[in-house]
Design a protein around this motif. Structure first.
Motif, PDB file in Angstrom:
ATOM      1  N   TRP A   1      23.729  51.565  27.004  1.00 16.45           N
ATOM      2  CA  TRP A   1      24.284  51.746  25.659  1.00 16.45           C
ATOM      3  C   TRP A   1      24.849  50.438  25.131  1.00 16.45           C
ATOM      4  O   TRP A   1      24.703  50.121  23.937  1.00 16.45           O
ATOM      5  CB  TRP A   1      25.363  52.820  25.672  1.00 16.45           C
ATOM      6  CG  TRP A   1      24.836  54.222  25.586  1.00 16.45           C
ATOM      7  CD1 TRP A   1      24.879  55.175  26.554  1.00 16.45           C
ATOM      8  CD2 TRP A   1      24.195  54.819  24.458  1.00 16.45           C
ATOM      9  NE1 TRP A   1      24.292  56.344  26.108  1.00 16.45           N
ATOM     10  CE2 TRP A   1      23.868  56.143  24.813  1.00 16.45           C
ATOM     11  CE3 TRP A   1      23.865  54.376  23.179  1.00 16.45           C
ATOM     12  CZ2 TRP A   1      23.227  57.026  23.947  1.00 16.45           C
ATOM     13  CZ3 TRP A   1      23.218  55.246  22.302  1.00 16.45           C
ATOM     14  CH2 TRP A   1      22.914  56.552  22.691  1.00 16.45           C
TER      15      TRP A   1
ATOM     16  N   TRP B   1      17.705  57.225  16.316  1.00 18.87           N
ATOM     17  CA  TRP B   1      18.319  58.292  17.105  1.00 18.87           C
ATOM     18  C   TRP B   1      17.831  58.133  18.539  1.00 18.87           C
ATOM     19  O   TRP B   1      16.943  57.317  18.821  1.00 18.87           O
ATOM     20  CB  TRP B   1      17.991  59.672  16.531  1.00 18.87           C
ATOM     21  CG  TRP B   1      16.560  60.105  16.649  1.00 18.87           C
ATOM     22  CD1 TRP B   1      15.498  59.581  15.982  1.00 18.87           C
ATOM     23  CD2 TRP B   1      16.040  61.139  17.490  1.00 18.87           C
ATOM     24  NE1 TRP B   1      14.337  60.226  16.357  1.00 18.87           N
ATOM     25  CE2 TRP B   1      14.649  61.194  17.277  1.00 18.87           C
ATOM     26  CE3 TRP B   1      16.631  62.027  18.391  1.00 18.87           C
ATOM     27  CZ2 TRP B   1      13.838  62.105  17.941  1.00 18.87           C
ATOM     28  CZ3 TRP B   1      15.800  62.934  19.046  1.00 18.87           C
ATOM     29  CH2 TRP B   1      14.431  62.959  18.817  1.00 18.87           C
ATOM     30  N   SER B   2      18.428  58.883  19.456  1.00 15.27           N
ATOM     31  CA  SER B   2      18.160  58.636  20.876  1.00 15.27           C
ATOM     32  C   SER B   2      16.693  58.809  21.238  1.00 15.27           C
ATOM     33  O   SER B   2      16.201  58.154  22.160  1.00 15.27           O
ATOM     34  CB  SER B   2      19.032  59.555  21.748  1.00 15.27           C
ATOM     35  OG  SER B   2      18.762  60.924  21.477  1.00 15.27           O
TER      36      SER B   2
ATOM     37  N   LEU C   1      23.821  53.123  11.978  1.00 14.77           N
ATOM     38  CA  LEU C   1      24.902  53.603  12.830  1.00 14.77           C
ATOM     39  C   LEU C   1      25.231  55.060  12.514  1.00 14.77           C
ATOM     40  O   LEU C   1      25.493  55.863  13.419  1.00 14.77           O
ATOM     41  CB  LEU C   1      26.140  52.726  12.652  1.00 14.77           C
ATOM     42  CG  LEU C   1      25.935  51.223  12.858  1.00 14.77           C
ATOM     43  CD1 LEU C   1      27.259  50.480  12.729  1.00 14.77           C
ATOM     44  CD2 LEU C   1      25.287  50.938  14.214  1.00 14.77           C
TER      45      LEU C   1
ATOM     46  N   HIS D   1      24.825  58.432  15.139  1.00 11.57           N
ATOM     47  CA  HIS D   1      25.940  59.325  15.452  1.00 11.57           C
ATOM     48  C   HIS D   1      25.741  60.748  14.927  1.00 11.57           C
ATOM     49  O   HIS D   1      26.552  61.625  15.227  1.00 11.57           O
ATOM     50  CB  HIS D   1      27.243  58.760  14.878  1.00 11.57           C
ATOM     51  CG  HIS D   1      27.783  57.588  15.642  1.00 11.57           C
ATOM     52  ND1 HIS D   1      27.305  56.310  15.481  1.00 11.57           N
ATOM     53  CD2 HIS D   1      28.755  57.509  16.588  1.00 11.57           C
ATOM     54  CE1 HIS D   1      27.980  55.483  16.279  1.00 11.57           C
ATOM     55  NE2 HIS D   1      28.857  56.188  16.960  1.00 11.57           N
TER      56      HIS D   1
ATOM     57  N   SER E   1      26.364  61.091  20.423  1.00  9.03           N
ATOM     58  CA  SER E   1      27.619  60.340  20.489  1.00  9.03           C
ATOM     59  C   SER E   1      27.429  59.132  21.391  1.00  9.03           C
ATOM     60  O   SER E   1      27.565  59.236  22.612  1.00  9.03           O
ATOM     61  CB  SER E   1      28.742  61.237  21.020  1.00  9.03           C
ATOM     62  OG  SER E   1      29.958  60.533  21.089  1.00  9.03           O
ATOM     63  N   PRO E   2      27.095  57.962  20.819  1.00  5.58           N
ATOM     64  CA  PRO E   2      26.848  56.778  21.639  1.00  5.58           C
ATOM     65  C   PRO E   2      28.046  56.342  22.488  1.00  5.58           C
ATOM     66  O   PRO E   2      27.867  55.789  23.566  1.00  5.58           O
ATOM     67  CB  PRO E   2      26.494  55.710  20.599  1.00  5.58           C
ATOM     68  CG  PRO E   2      26.027  56.474  19.413  1.00  5.58           C
ATOM     69  CD  PRO E   2      26.816  57.739  19.398  1.00  5.58           C
TER      70      PRO E   2
ATOM     71  N   SER F   1      34.229  54.891   8.256  1.00  5.05           N
ATOM     72  CA  SER F   1      34.311  56.325   8.530  1.00  5.05           C
ATOM     73  C   SER F   1      34.165  57.156   7.259  1.00  5.05           C
ATOM     74  O   SER F   1      33.580  58.250   7.293  1.00  5.05           O
ATOM     75  CB  SER F   1      35.630  56.655   9.234  1.00  5.05           C
ATOM     76  OG  SER F   1      36.742  56.293   8.424  1.00  5.05           O
TER      77      SER F   1
ATOM     78  N   ARG G   1      30.364  57.168   6.362  1.00  7.21           N
ATOM     79  CA  ARG G   1      29.417  57.741   7.321  1.00  7.21           C
ATOM     80  C   ARG G   1      28.776  59.033   6.834  1.00  7.21           C
ATOM     81  O   ARG G   1      27.541  59.173   6.897  1.00  7.21           O
ATOM     82  CB  ARG G   1      30.074  57.936   8.682  1.00  7.21           C
ATOM     83  CG  ARG G   1      29.128  58.554   9.718  1.00  7.21           C
ATOM     84  CD  ARG G   1      29.677  58.479  11.114  1.00  7.21           C
ATOM     85  NE  ARG G   1      29.713  57.101  11.587  1.00  7.21           N
ATOM     86  CZ  ARG G   1      30.180  56.732  12.770  1.00  7.21           C
ATOM     87  NH1 ARG G   1      30.670  57.636  13.599  1.00  7.21           N
ATOM     88  NH2 ARG G   1      30.158  55.463  13.132  1.00  7.21           N
TER      89      ARG G   1
ATOM     90  N   GLN H   1      24.813  59.841   6.380  1.00  2.00           N
ATOM     91  CA  GLN H   1      24.203  60.898   7.188  1.00  2.00           C
ATOM     92  C   GLN H   1      23.511  61.953   6.339  1.00  2.00           C
ATOM     93  O   GLN H   1      22.665  62.699   6.851  1.00  2.00           O
ATOM     94  CB  GLN H   1      25.265  61.544   8.080  1.00  2.00           C
ATOM     95  CG  GLN H   1      25.738  60.630   9.203  1.00  2.00           C
ATOM     96  CD  GLN H   1      26.830  61.233  10.051  1.00  2.00           C
ATOM     97  OE1 GLN H   1      27.621  62.048   9.562  1.00  2.00           O
ATOM     98  NE2 GLN H   1      26.918  60.837  11.317  1.00  2.00           N
TER      99      GLN H   1
END
Length: 271
Positions: free
Chosen positions: A95, A183-184, A211, A215, A219-220, A236, A239, A243
């Motif tokens: 990570w 994303w993952s 970023l 998220h 949750s990185p 914040s 975000r 999203q």
């Protein structure tokens, strides 16, 4: 379809196909990993525009970030280097490596917002034509095109937010190179270590977009933040605005089950 792709990719490379297997996890494209006669492996995939994706992968690599080397691209098939990966995800060290890599990506900048061509997530178009400032780009190119997919109450709230973006987003942040679908599932790893980014939908924009996407469905954690560096002031609050774009895409691709997510993000944005 997968076997046809394997054969078409081998033909594109002028090679003979020894073996192939479908790669799971592609919602919007078909992907196969192949072994070629005489040795060597490659990955072949379809997509909305293989040649455009090839240019995006080259841009990511030019920024100093691991990505599959483009072997060939046609209108139908993208042939790529097969990077090492084992499907087990990232360790804390991995990570941190990803965080540092994304920071390098975002330090590469372009002349304006958007990209040299439009792109798509499946049937959802991604308009990338330039506009004068960043809040206008986010409103006109990302949020407002999804209004017809929303019920009237959510559409009105989205319109109110779009009209107020000049007060919520920076007018002229650095025009960072964005992965665009971070994303993952688009992060490769082997033995917990980061090995590369795949499946981009690149354009130039505010770095916080990537970023926020990372998220949204995961949750990185602290290791990613350590590798990437501190957030910008006010991140914040921005975000949920960023999203909303992937949430709206999910509504348009996969249906009303994601409307609740859109509503929650509008709540978080205070509209």
């Amino acid at each position: 379809m997968a076997e046809d792709l394997a054969r078409a990719g081998a033909a594109l490379l002028g090679a003979e196909l020894a073996d192939w297997r479908a790669v799971a996890g592609g919602d919007l494209s078909t992907v196969v990993r192949v072994r070629l006669a005489g040795g060597g492996e490659a990955v072949f995939k379809t997509g909305p525009d293989p040649r455009a994706e090839a240019d995006m992968l080259r841009a990511i690599a030019a920024a100093g970030v691991p990505a599959p080397r483009v072997l060939a691209a046609s209108e139908r098939v993208l042939a790529l280097e097969a990077l090492p990966e084992d499907g087990r995800g990232l360790s804390a060290e991995g990570w941190a490596e990803l965080g540092a890599a994304v920071r390098r990506l975002h330090r590469a900048t372009g002349p304006g917002w958007g990209w040299s061509c439009d792109y798509a997530f499946g049937a959802v178009e991604i308009p990338n034509a330039p506009v004068p400032d960043w809040p206008a780009f986010w409103a006109e190119r990302r949020l407002l095109p999804s209004l017809p997919a929303l019920p009237a109450d959510l559409a009105r709230r989205l319109e109110r937010l779009a009209a107020d973006l000049g007060n919520r987003l920076p007018r002229d942040p650095a025009r960072s190179l964005l992965h665009g679908d971070l994303w993952s599932g688009n992060v490769l790893a082997r033995g917990g270590r980061f090995t590369g980014l795949i499946d981009p939908a690149c354009y130039h924009g505010h770095a916080e977009v990537d970023l926020a996407m990372l998220h949204l469905f995961g949750s990185p954690g602290a290791a990613f933040a350590d590798g990437y560096g501190p957030p910008e002031p006010g991140a914040s609050a921005r975000r949920p605005i960023y999203q909303l774009w992937p949430a709206l895409v999910h509504v348009r691709l996969f249906g009303g089950g994601y409307l609740g997510l859109v509503a929650r993000l509008l709540d978080a944005a205070g509209v």
